[in-house]
Structure formats: C-alpha cells, structure tokens
Motif scaffolding. Sequence first.
Motif, PDB file in Angstrom:
ATOM      1  N   VAL A  87       0.824  -1.215   0.000  1.00  0.00           N
ATOM      2  CA  VAL A  87       0.000   0.000   0.000  1.00  0.00           C
ATOM      3  C   VAL A  87       0.859   1.267   0.000  1.00  0.00           C
ATOM      4  O   VAL A  87       0.517   2.258  -0.658  1.00  0.00           O
ATOM      5  CB  VAL A  87      -1.023  -0.019   1.171  1.00  0.00           C
ATOM      6  N   ILE A  88       2.010   1.240   0.687  1.00  0.00           N
ATOM      7  CA  ILE A  88       2.783   2.484   0.882  1.00  0.00           C
ATOM      8  C   ILE A  88       3.688   2.804  -0.310  1.00  0.00           C
ATOM      9  O   ILE A  88       3.802   3.958  -0.719  1.00  0.00           O
ATOM     10  CB  ILE A  88       3.595   2.407   2.205  1.00  0.00           C
ATOM     11  N   LEU A  89       4.316   1.776  -0.888  1.00  0.00           N
ATOM     12  CA  LEU A  89       5.250   2.030  -1.995  1.00  0.00           C
ATOM     13  C   LEU A  89       4.640   1.688  -3.355  1.00  0.00           C
ATOM     14  O   LEU A  89       5.186   2.066  -4.388  1.00  0.00           O
ATOM     15  CB  LEU A  89       6.541   1.221  -1.789  1.00  0.00           C
ATOM     16  N   GLY A  90       3.513   0.973  -3.343  1.00  0.00           N
ATOM     17  CA  GLY A  90       2.847   0.623  -4.596  1.00  0.00           C
ATOM     18  C   GLY A  90       1.648   1.520  -4.859  1.00  0.00           C
ATOM     19  O   GLY A  90       1.632   2.300  -5.809  1.00  0.00           O
ATOM     20  N   ILE A  91       0.651   1.433  -3.998  1.00  0.00           N
ATOM     21  CA  ILE A  91      -0.606   2.152  -4.226  1.00  0.00           C
ATOM     22  C   ILE A  91      -0.492   3.660  -3.983  1.00  0.00           C
ATOM     23  O   ILE A  91      -0.981   4.465  -4.790  1.00  0.00           O
ATOM     24  CB  ILE A  91      -1.729   1.545  -3.345  1.00  0.00           C
ATOM     25  N   LEU A  92       0.126   4.065  -2.881  1.00  0.00           N
ATOM     26  CA  LEU A  92       0.130   5.507  -2.565  1.00  0.00           C
ATOM     27  C   LEU A  92       0.863   6.368  -3.604  1.00  0.00           C
ATOM     28  O   LEU A  92       0.375   7.444  -3.952  1.00  0.00           O
ATOM     29  CB  LEU A  92       0.652   5.761  -1.148  1.00  0.00           C
TER      30      LEU A  92
END
Length: 365
Positions: free
Chosen positions: A226-231
């Motif tokens: 979530v932090i390095l991919g989605i955000l």
Amino acid sequence: MESSSPSVPFPLLQAPVESTYRACTIPYRFTSDNPRKATPVEIQWIDLFLNSVPSFKQRAENDPTVPDAPAKADKFAQRYTAMLEEMKKNPESHGGPPDCILLCRLRELVLRELGFRDIFKKVKDEENAKAMSLFEGVVQRNDEIEDDGKRVENLIRGILAGNIFDLGSAQLAEVFAKDGMSFLASCQNLVSRPWVIDDLDAFKSKWTKKSWEKAVIFVDNSGADVILGILPFARELLRRGTKVILAANDMPSINDVTYPELIEIINKLKDADGKLAGVDASNLLVANSGNDLPVIDLSSVSPELAFMADDADLVVLEGMGRAIETNLYAQMKCDSIKIGMVKHPEVAQFLGGRLYDCVFKFNEA
C-alpha cells in the motif's frame, strides 16, 4: 465477530447484479458435478488452504494479546484442519460447496472464536514503518521520469512489486521469514512482459489522453504494497486532478491493511500542510469497505463506500485476492483496472501463466 453494519451492492457493478455478477473467478464445480463428492478443483484448493495452516498457527502462537496463545493456536489448527478435511469428504458441510470466499471466511471465524483478532499485527507494524521510511525516495524516483507513459508504467510496476508482500501465500511467508523483501529488487525482477493478462499499453495510451474525475482503489496488503505501490499511484492521480478514495478492510485479515491503519499511515506521511511528498492530498479519502476477508464480494460493501463511490469513473481492484481470485471478470459501469501478482500455482494454472506472473486488466466503460 462479524462486521456489524448492513451491506449494499457496490454501485458501479453492471446491473442487474444478481444475474451479471459472480464474485469468485475460478469455478470449483459445475452444475453437472455430484453435490456430495468433492471435485478435483475443490480438493486442490482445500489442500492449498491446508498448506497455509502451519504459518497461521505460528503467527497465532506468538500473538501477545491472547492469553494461552500457544494452546489456542493449536486449537485453531485442529479445528480448521478438521473442517477442511470434512469438506473433502462432504463438500456440502460447513455451508459448502466451498469457494475461495467460504474457505477464507471459515479460517477467520475459527481464529476470531478463539480470540485471535489480528495475528499479523506485529509484522504489519514493522513493514509499515520500513515502507514509510522509503516512501519519499520511491516518489522522487518516479517524479524524475519526465515521459508520462514511462512514469505511469513505473508506477504500475511499483504496485505489482509491492503486491509481493503477501503473507497469505505459504511460499512467500517462508521467503519473507528468511530474509525479508527488497522493494526495488522486486520492481526490477518482475517477470518479463507480455504478462498473462497485459493491457498495460492500452492503459498507457488512455492515460496520456484522459484524466478521471474520481477513482476508487480497493487496497490489499500493508507495508510496501500500500505504501510504496498504491500511494505513489494515488498521488500521481491527485496531481492530475483526480479525487481518490482508498477502500480498505473494516477488520483485520492476514496482513491486509485496515481502514484505521491506512488513515494513520497517510497522516504520518503527510507534511504540516497536508501534502503527500509535495502534492496536495485534500482530495484523498479513505473509506471503510465493510469487508473482513482477503478476498471481496462486491455485492456486499459498506453503505459509506457505496455513497462515496457512486459517481466515480475509475475503479481499481488490487491484489490477488480482490482482483484475480475474486472479481477478475466483474463488469463495471465505468473504466476499471484489475491488477495483481499471481502467487498461487493453482491460479497460474487456471490463467495459463507462470507463478509470479502479473495481471493488468484494463476495461473501458
């Protein structure tokens, strides 16, 4: 402990939902199959869930929030294993015939009945802290790519690389326990294109011509996912003027990020002016999806999410559970992306691809 709020169909599913939508992608049986005899595919999938019992038991044993955790973890392993073995003999037991939603739900029910609410909490917190320290560097590298198409491809590759952090996969849980995972190495080591489903070129050409008003993104794992991919992808959408809603689980399941955890992560990443690495984040919202499993049935989401998503023109489902094992063929009223990495051999076999192959399915409205 089930999620207490009532649920409604996701408003962007093609209507009528009852006849056009089926959550589970892989059919475990057909109407011609004997209802009292488990099919080869049911047995294959029950075995997959059986194989993951030891890694769940190990996490449960070490849960500091549960008194007598080791004894209760033993009970979990015995009860869930007994259920799965019984389903092999009688597929109609325990609410069957089984599909991936039921097999996940039974596992969560047994854990919760024994008092285990969040057996992956410690590893989620560690991975979130690690990923947050890398966030600025990842977005900076993206920002340095001047070409629009190349930048969005890099962001998509980042989502796929982040999606490796999945402790629901027995093999990956083992690799992870040994030596952790490097996000950058994962980005560079994605399998070569064309992927098993690969609409990336069509999406890139759309991206350079169109911007969306509002996007709903169903997120998957904590940490790098979530932090390095989605955000970073969400931040790029914000920069282009799109409102972004991140839909996260109501309750913990495996290492998936929950709604309260995601709010906390975003608050920590924002600066004093409410910016996300220099981009105004006032149009970034987090919604409670009403879901409590690592897969999702879109005929049943929270009224809050349905209300917020009603006028969206892009839906993104991310991760093997939400975008491949469920919802790969879900038809939307608007543009949609299903993106994830194939982390079970059984899924690779069904799709006719390789293990750790990638899925990037883009459908225009």
